[in-house]
Design an enzyme around this catalytic site. Sequence first.
Site, PDB file in Angstrom:
ATOM      1  N   GLY A 107      19.923 -43.370  76.329  1.00 25.70           N
ATOM      2  CA  GLY A 107      20.681 -42.153  76.616  1.00 25.70           C
ATOM      3  C   GLY A 107      21.449 -41.553  75.452  1.00 25.70           C
ATOM      4  N   ASN A 135      20.418 -39.117  73.603  1.00 28.90           N
ATOM      5  CA  ASN A 135      20.280 -37.656  73.731  1.00 28.90           C
ATOM      6  C   ASN A 135      21.214 -37.110  74.805  1.00 28.90           C
ATOM      7  OD1 ASN A 135      18.163 -36.326  71.942  1.00 28.90           O
ATOM      8  ND2 ASN A 135      17.157 -38.233  72.555  1.00 28.90           N
ATOM      9  N   LEU A 151      10.966 -41.267  80.908  1.00 29.08           N
ATOM     10  CA  LEU A 151       9.607 -41.737  80.618  1.00 29.08           C
ATOM     11  C   LEU A 151       8.684 -41.736  81.824  1.00 29.08           C
ATOM     12  CD1 LEU A 151      10.483 -44.531  78.027  1.00 29.08           C
ATOM     13  CD2 LEU A 151       9.971 -42.117  77.636  1.00 29.08           C
ATOM     14  N   ASN A 164      11.756 -30.767  77.744  1.00 28.08           N
ATOM     15  CA  ASN A 164      11.552 -32.156  77.328  1.00 28.08           C
ATOM     16  C   ASN A 164      11.776 -32.254  75.825  1.00 28.08           C
ATOM     17  OD1 ASN A 164      10.694 -34.925  77.559  1.00 28.08           O
ATOM     18  ND2 ASN A 164       8.770 -34.298  76.595  1.00 28.08           N
ATOM     19  N   HIS A 220      10.650 -34.471  72.522  1.00 30.27           N
ATOM     20  CA  HIS A 220       9.640 -35.429  72.069  1.00 30.27           C
ATOM     21  C   HIS A 220       9.874 -35.704  70.587  1.00 30.27           C
ATOM     22  CE1 HIS A 220       5.925 -37.666  72.166  1.00 30.27           C
ATOM     23  NE2 HIS A 220       5.623 -37.088  71.015  1.00 30.27           N
ATOM     24  N   ASP A 235       0.072 -23.100  80.346  1.00 30.15           N
ATOM     25  CA  ASP A 235       1.285 -22.993  79.528  1.00 30.15           C
ATOM     26  C   ASP A 235       1.992 -24.341  79.533  1.00 30.15           C
ATOM     27  OD1 ASP A 235       3.551 -22.106  78.251  1.00 30.15           O
ATOM     28  OD2 ASP A 235       4.498 -21.542  80.140  1.00 30.15           O
TER      29      ASP A 235
HETATM   30  C1  GAR Z   1      14.061 -40.275  72.260  1.00 36.32           C
HETATM   31  O1  GAR Z   1      13.650 -40.511  70.942  1.00 36.32           O
HETATM   32  C2  GAR Z   1      13.172 -39.253  72.914  1.00 36.32           C
HETATM   33  O2  GAR Z   1      12.743 -38.253  72.058  1.00 36.32           O
HETATM   34  C3  GAR Z   1      12.020 -40.126  73.340  1.00 36.32           C
HETATM   35  O3  GAR Z   1      12.619 -41.297  73.827  1.00 36.32           O
HETATM   36  C4  GAR Z   1      13.836 -41.517  73.116  1.00 36.32           C
HETATM   37  C5  GAR Z   1      14.960 -41.720  74.126  1.00 36.32           C
HETATM   38  O4  GAR Z   1      16.158 -42.071  73.487  1.00 36.32           O
HETATM   39  N1  GAR Z   1      11.187 -39.482  74.315  1.00 36.32           N
HETATM   40  C6  GAR Z   1       9.874 -39.623  74.372  1.00 36.32           C
HETATM   41  O5  GAR Z   1       9.253 -40.360  73.645  1.00 36.32           O
HETATM   42  C7  GAR Z   1       9.194 -38.767  75.439  1.00 36.32           C
HETATM   43  N2  GAR Z   1       7.772 -38.757  75.247  1.00 36.32           N
HETATM   44  P1  GAR Z   1      17.542 -41.914  74.206  1.00 36.32           P
HETATM   45  O6  GAR Z   1      17.433 -42.577  75.584  1.00 36.32           O
HETATM   46  O7  GAR Z   1      18.500 -42.679  73.315  1.00 36.32           O
HETATM   47  O8  GAR Z   1      17.875 -40.452  74.307  1.00 36.32           O
END
Ligand code: GAR
Length: 204
Positions: A13, A15, A91, A108, A110, A151
Amino acid sequence: MLSRIAVLVSGGGTNLEHLLLAQEAGRIPHGKIVLTVSDNPGAYALKRAENHGIPGVCVPKKGVPQAEFEAALSKELAACRADMVILAGFLAILSPEFVRQWPDRILNIHPSLIPSFCGKGYYGLKVHEAALTRGVKVTGATVHFVNEIPDGGRILLQKAVDILPGDTPEVLQRRVMEQAEWVLLPQAAELVAAQIAKEKERVQ
Ligand code: GAR
């Protein structure tokens, strides 16, 4: 009028944390984070939401049929009257039926420059491992809409990050987060929140 934002998470978490910090610093003036949903009961992200005084709920995915999982998720989103959804390290896969109900309303993040290193099997650290194996010199992060095909993944924001000699997947992941993800996601949240707020005012 504020756009109500639900943030979906699965893990650490960071982000989410940066969205909450941005909100607290007044950098998402058109949005309000009203709920955090995790598909994983052990996600540290839920603790982060609690620390910031934001409600957090778990909608378990493991062993639950997709339709049942999505019905439970929809119920939570309706209960908090969400206008938009941010997938911040979420995920679990969402079906086209679910996505159809949120046109241009799901974002999202990525951890690569899409269309590189994305799609099935590319998530978290695996994305960075693949970038290092391929030997690319620049990677980054992308914030995109999650819509139905054609899209499917219209891109909203991207930011490039250098790959440096000696990088490990972990070191690269951290740099991409610091230089790109944590910067882009709050910006994207505000862009979409402002757009939705404008639309909400128009129909009032
Ligand atoms: C992040 O790096 C995000 O971009 C990635 O998972 C991580 C989660 O970190 N997402 C993906 O790979 C989606 N395909 P977080 O829980 O510390 O935010």
